[in-house]
Scaffold this motif. Structure first.
Motif, PDB file in Angstrom:
ATOM      1  N   THR A  36      33.679  44.559  46.110  1.00 52.18           N
ATOM      2  CA  THR A  36      32.676  44.254  44.891  1.00 52.18           C
ATOM      3  C   THR A  36      31.674  45.202  44.664  1.00 52.18           C
ATOM      4  N   ASP A  37      31.937  46.119  43.671  1.00 53.91           N
ATOM      5  CA  ASP A  37      31.259  47.052  43.230  1.00 53.91           C
ATOM      6  C   ASP A  37      30.517  46.737  42.054  1.00 53.91           C
ATOM      7  N   LEU A  38      29.201  46.208  42.075  1.00 56.16           N
ATOM      8  CA  LEU A  38      28.492  46.152  41.020  1.00 56.16           C
ATOM      9  C   LEU A  38      28.296  47.069  39.820  1.00 56.16           C
TER      10      LEU A  38
ATOM     11  N   GLY B 174      38.799  45.033  42.414  1.00 53.41           N
ATOM     12  CA  GLY B 174      38.514  45.290  43.786  1.00 53.41           C
ATOM     13  C   GLY B 174      39.562  44.815  44.763  1.00 53.41           C
TER      14      GLY B 174
ATOM     15  N   GLN C 241      37.788  40.240  36.003  1.00 55.40           N
ATOM     16  CA  GLN C 241      36.563  40.423  36.780  1.00 55.40           C
ATOM     17  C   GLN C 241      37.001  39.912  38.063  1.00 55.40           C
TER      18      GLN C 241
ATOM     19  N   PHE D  29      31.312  44.295  35.847  1.00 55.48           N
ATOM     20  CA  PHE D  29      30.041  43.988  36.233  1.00 55.48           C
ATOM     21  C   PHE D  29      28.759  44.141  35.529  1.00 55.48           C
TER      22      PHE D  29
ATOM     23  N   HIS E 230      30.066  37.875  47.813  1.00 53.92           N
ATOM     24  CA  HIS E 230      29.166  38.963  47.325  1.00 53.92           C
ATOM     25  C   HIS E 230      28.296  38.826  46.242  1.00 53.92           C
ATOM     26  N   LEU E 231      28.743  37.966  45.178  1.00 52.53           N
ATOM     27  CA  LEU E 231      27.860  37.735  44.189  1.00 52.53           C
ATOM     28  C   LEU E 231      26.665  36.828  44.438  1.00 52.53           C
TER      29      LEU E 231
ATOM     30  N   GLU F 247      35.635  35.732  48.896  1.00 61.82           N
ATOM     31  CA  GLU F 247      34.911  37.066  49.199  1.00 61.82           C
ATOM     32  C   GLU F 247      34.157  37.568  48.065  1.00 61.82           C
ATOM     33  N   ARG F 248      34.514  37.243  46.920  1.00 64.57           N
ATOM     34  CA  ARG F 248      33.813  37.765  45.577  1.00 64.57           C
ATOM     35  C   ARG F 248      32.650  36.803  45.415  1.00 64.57           C
TER      36      ARG F 248
END
Length: 335
Positions: A84-86, A57, A53, A91, A148-149, A144-145
């Motif tokens: 980050t593509d949810l 990306g 996970q 995800f 984003h989250l 970065e992740r």
């Protein structure tokens, strides 16, 4: 440090869950955890594994048809942006929880976890990325992740306080010969990840198992996750200073390895015995209870859903006992 302000003995989860259905997993955590832990579901898809996970990306990372991860070491670039593509398969558990919690109007705190830069850097090294590039890429990817989250949770659940745990299983070998980076460097990397959380959330650190507590605290978490073992008392001085400064301890009370227990009695007795030892070494018993979080010892992805439900039922029972004792202590003190 973004100080934690959580109810005494609040119960939550650690690591992955065994569910293959994301809707069932979302309902499970909202039903069984006072502090819901956003599910990661590696049995549903390998892409939801902690390391996979985190890698999704990154440039040079390819996700296979069934969620497997392939690393092209020559294309991994520490300076490349992380996407980050949810909507990605990695995800599903995350976005399903947010959708469900939003529909239910959840406004309480939520907790989620992400693998840290040391463990991710070692994984990239094992995939053939040179050491310097592996850890540089890991640091950027994690930071970065995380942002984003954090933004995604805040957009879906704006009233919810976020608790974000950095998972660093590789730190269990930090003091072993041959660890790829110096201990001080590893702690600095983890500290940077925690700092990225603290602008908007409560940060925590989980290392599955018991390793050097002083090193973990040096990274600066607001919450430290520890297994309930008598050896923890040997670090009482470090833990007391941490708690006096407002730190919380997430006590891994319910064992998740070996035979699964059949009641909450034994883990409760073990927690009480450890706390008694800490009190003898100078801890304030009220502070121990009020700054406690109750969790399983490690993740439950390798177990059945029935076992996961049992473990969290016991965690909830121990949580209630901790809170009852904390309330009784406040009455005795006239609070």
């Amino acid at each position: 440090m973004h100080r934690a302000q959580l109810p005494s003995g609040i119960a939550t989860g650690i690591g992955g869950l065994p569910h293959r259905d994301a809707d069932e997993a979302a309902d499970f955590v909202l039903r069984h955890m006072e502090l819901p832990s956003i599910p990661t579901l590696p049995r549903r898809s390998p892409a939801e594994g902690a390391i996979a996970q985190a890698m999704v990306g990154m440039q040079g990372i390819t996700v296979g048809q069934y969620g497997s991860i392939a690393v092209d070491a020559n294309r991994v670039d520490p300076l490349a942006a992380v996407v980050t593509d949810l909507d990605h398969d990695a995800f599903v558990g995350f976005r399903t929880f947010l959708d469900r919690a939003q529909v239910l109007g959840h406004t309480g705190p939520v907790k989620w976890q992400m693998v840290g830069p040391v463990t991710l850097g070692i994984a990239l090294m094992r995939a053939g990325v040179p050491m310097s590039e592996a850890f540089e890429a890991a640091v950027r990817a994690v930071r970065e992740r995380l942002q984003h989250l954090l933004d995604a949770v805040a957009a879906a659940l704006p009233a919810s306080q976020q608790v974000v745990i950095i998972e660093e299983p590789s730190l269990s070998e930090l003091m072993q010969p041959g660890f790829p980076i110096a201990p001080d460097t590893a702690i600095d990397l983890v500290s940077g990840a925690l700092a990225a959380i603290e602008t908007s959330a409560i940060s925590g650190l989980h290392v599955c198992g018991l390793t050097d507590i002083a090193s973990q605290l040096a990274a600066g978490p607001a919450i430290l996750s520890l297994p309930v073992r008598q050896e923890v008392a040997e670090s009482a001085g470090y833990l007391l200073r941490f708690m006096e400064q407002g730190g919380y301890i997430a006590w891994g009370v319910v064992p998740t390895s070996g035979p699964i227990i059949t009641s909450a009695e034994r883990p409760w007795r073990q927690l009480c015995a450890l706390w008694c030892e800490l009190v003898q070494r100078g801890a304030d018993p009220t502070m121990l209870r009020e700054q406690a979080i109750i969790t399983p010892e490690c993740g439950l992805a390798a177990h059945s859903q029935a076992v996961a439900e049992r473990v969290h039922r016991f965690a909830a029972e121990i949580s209630r006992r901790v809170r009852d004792q904390a309330t009784a202590s406040r009455w005795v003190l006239g609070a």
